[in-house]
Design a protein around this motif. Structure first.
Motif, PDB file in Angstrom:
ATOM      1  N   LYS A  34       0.830  -1.196   0.000  1.00 56.50           N
ATOM      2  CA  LYS A  34       0.000   0.000   0.000  1.00 56.50           C
ATOM      3  C   LYS A  34       0.871   1.254   0.000  1.00 56.50           C
ATOM      4  O   LYS A  34       2.071   1.192   0.228  1.00 56.50           O
ATOM      5  N   ILE A  35       0.219   2.384  -0.259  1.00 50.37           N
ATOM      6  CA  ILE A  35       0.887   3.682  -0.228  1.00 50.37           C
ATOM      7  C   ILE A  35       0.177   4.535   0.807  1.00 50.37           C
ATOM      8  O   ILE A  35      -1.055   4.645   0.786  1.00 50.37           O
ATOM      9  N   ALA A  36       0.925   5.117   1.722  1.00 50.54           N
ATOM     10  CA  ALA A  36       0.315   5.958   2.747  1.00 50.54           C
ATOM     11  C   ALA A  36      -0.403   7.138   2.103  1.00 50.54           C
ATOM     12  O   ALA A  36       0.039   7.662   1.075  1.00 50.54           O
ATOM     13  N   PRO A  37      -1.537   7.555   2.652  1.00 46.02           N
ATOM     14  CA  PRO A  37      -2.269   8.692   2.093  1.00 46.02           C
ATOM     15  C   PRO A  37      -1.385   9.938   1.973  1.00 46.02           C
ATOM     16  O   PRO A  37      -0.509  10.179   2.793  1.00 46.02           O
ATOM     17  N   TRP A  38      -1.622  10.699   0.913  1.00 39.65           N
ATOM     18  CA  TRP A  38      -0.897  11.966   0.746  1.00 39.65           C
ATOM     19  C   TRP A  38      -1.907  13.107   0.689  1.00 39.65           C
ATOM     20  O   TRP A  38      -3.054  12.943   1.106  1.00 39.65           O
ATOM     21  N   ALA A  39      -1.512  14.264   0.195  1.00 39.84           N
ATOM     22  CA  ALA A  39      -2.337  15.470   0.263  1.00 39.84           C
ATOM     23  C   ALA A  39      -3.716  15.263  -0.358  1.00 39.84           C
ATOM     24  O   ALA A  39      -3.833  14.820  -1.496  1.00 39.84           O
ATOM     25  N   SER A  40      -4.734  15.613   0.394  1.00 39.27           N
ATOM     26  CA  SER A  40      -6.124  15.465  -0.060  1.00 39.27           C
ATOM     27  C   SER A  40      -6.537  16.648  -0.924  1.00 39.27           C
ATOM     28  O   SER A  40      -5.892  17.702  -0.919  1.00 39.27           O
ATOM     29  N   PRO A  41      -7.643  16.513  -1.659  1.00 38.32           N
ATOM     30  CA  PRO A  41      -8.145  17.658  -2.429  1.00 38.32           C
ATOM     31  C   PRO A  41      -8.413  18.885  -1.558  1.00 38.32           C
ATOM     32  O   PRO A  41      -8.140  20.014  -1.972  1.00 38.32           O
ATOM     33  N   ASP A  42      -8.932  18.688  -0.340  1.00 37.34           N
ATOM     34  CA  ASP A  42      -9.198  19.829   0.539  1.00 37.34           C
ATOM     35  C   ASP A  42      -7.915  20.538   0.932  1.00 37.34           C
ATOM     36  O   ASP A  42      -7.867  21.777   0.983  1.00 37.34           O
ATOM     37  N   LEU A  43      -6.877  19.763   1.219  1.00 33.73           N
ATOM     38  CA  LEU A  43      -5.606  20.376   1.591  1.00 33.73           C
ATOM     39  C   LEU A  43      -5.037  21.178   0.424  1.00 33.73           C
ATOM     40  O   LEU A  43      -4.558  22.307   0.597  1.00 33.73           O
ATOM     41  N   ILE A  44      -5.085  20.613  -0.777  1.00 39.97           N
ATOM     42  CA  ILE A  44      -4.570  21.306  -1.952  1.00 39.97           C
ATOM     43  C   ILE A  44      -5.402  22.553  -2.245  1.00 39.97           C
ATOM     44  O   ILE A  44      -4.868  23.613  -2.598  1.00 39.97           O
ATOM     45  N   ALA A  45      -6.715  22.452  -2.070  1.00 39.83           N
ATOM     46  CA  ALA A  45      -7.590  23.610  -2.307  1.00 39.83           C
ATOM     47  C   ALA A  45      -7.246  24.744  -1.351  1.00 39.83           C
ATOM     48  O   ALA A  45      -7.223  25.921  -1.750  1.00 39.83           O
ATOM     49  N   ASP A  46      -6.961  24.423  -0.096  1.00 39.60           N
ATOM     50  CA  ASP A  46      -6.554  25.455   0.857  1.00 39.60           C
ATOM     51  C   ASP A  46      -5.213  26.063   0.468  1.00 39.60           C
ATOM     52  O   ASP A  46      -4.995  27.271   0.601  1.00 39.60           O
ATOM     53  N   MET A  47      -4.324  25.233  -0.020  1.00 34.17           N
ATOM     54  CA  MET A  47      -3.004  25.708  -0.431  1.00 34.17           C
ATOM     55  C   MET A  47      -3.110  26.715  -1.574  1.00 34.17           C
ATOM     56  O   MET A  47      -2.366  27.693  -1.640  1.00 34.17           O
TER      57      MET A  47
END
Length: 288
Positions: free
Chosen positions: A172-185
């Motif tokens: 598996k791959i650990a979760p990375w930046a979510s759409p909400d996080l990128i939208a805030d960025m």
């Protein structure tokens, strides 16, 4: 699973660049095509568009152009990462790759992977399926990628080896930046902050997938282009939201008048993507 630190990235650059032996040089951007090409999301491309992209990449590989581009990335890694050149240089580098593809097939454009959309369980993304770039490397075959369009691909920089992937969490791959996080960025009007944050999040994608993608020779894995292309799309989105924001970064003392390592173009010269000869198929964020 944490993303890579700047120290790790720069150390990787030193290790990778020291062993390389050949490279390519490029001049300033040539005149853009009369009609900008459209970069599309992986999964939204027609079968014919995807097949044309894969075919053009394989031709570049056979000609040696592809590996010379990998060498370029490795040689310029330390000068273009962890500073204000990251996004402008990646844009110019992607453009060089795309222009080389279009020498083979003028209709081909670099596709992008909307990796935040797959952030919760990246290993289940269609992008990493057999239909596209293939998945994790095989533990029985030295972590070589054995499925997808580039199965059997031989990386050559800094030495010959099979294309490798090694997911950071095993299967598996650990979760990375979510759409909400990128939208805030994207809301932050400070280029220096946005540039640094995006580099960190792209690095987390590459480190999570592992193998060649986690090295200073990341383009050895053709998946690199789809990851980086989405970063370029996000920068385009950021600029559309903050059109008056200056391009300034104390890291590398970068301004719009700064010249990109290797290429010589000014940062200002790579800000308008349509003048460079391409556009994106849609704005972000998008749903499935």
């Amino acid at each position: 699973m944490r993303g890579p630190s700047r120290r790790e990235l720069l150390a990787s650059a030193v290790w990778g660049a020291a062993a390389t032996a050949f490279g390519v040089r490029a001049t300033a951007v040539h005149a853009a095509p009369a009609r900008p090409g459209t970069r599309r999301r992986v999964g939204d491309m027609t079968k014919e568009q995807w097949a044309a992209f894969v075919r053009a990449v394989r031709v570049l590989k056979a000609r040696g152009t592809y590996d010379a581009l990998v060498k370029t990335y490795a040689d310029d890694f330390a000068a273009t990462h962890a500073n204000g050149f990251f996004l402008p240089w990646q844009r110019r580098y992607l453009l060089q790759f795309e222009r080389e593809l279009q020498r083979i097939d003028p209709a081909v454009c670099v596709p992008y992977w909307d990796w935040p959309l797959d952030s919760r369980a990246p290993e289940r993304s269609v992008v990493l399926s057999q239909a596209y770039f293939g998945g994790n490397g095989s533990a029985k075959h030295d972590q070589a990628v054995v499925d997808g369009a580039f199965a059997g691909w031989a990386a050559k920089v800094p030495r010959i080896h099979p294309l490798r992937r090694s997911y950071a969490d095993g299967g598996k791959i650990a979760p990375w930046a979510s759409p909400d996080l990128i939208a805030d960025m994207l809301k932050n009007p400070d280029f220096q902050v946005f540039n640094m944050q995006l580099e960190i999040h792209m690095g987390a994608v590459q480190m999570g997938i592992g193998g060649d993608l986690a090295q200073s020779t990341a383009p050895n894995d053709p998946l690199y282009w789809a990851v980086a292309c989405f970063g370029d799309l996000l920068w385009q989105m950021w600029r559309s939201r903050h059109p008056e924001a200056p391009i300034r970064s104390a890291y590398g003392d970068v301004t719009e008048g700064s010249r990109l390592p290797r290429y010589g173009d000014t940062v200002a010269g790579v800000l308008d993507v349509e003048k460079l000869g391409y556009r994106y198929d849609a704005v972000w964020p998008r749903t499935r």
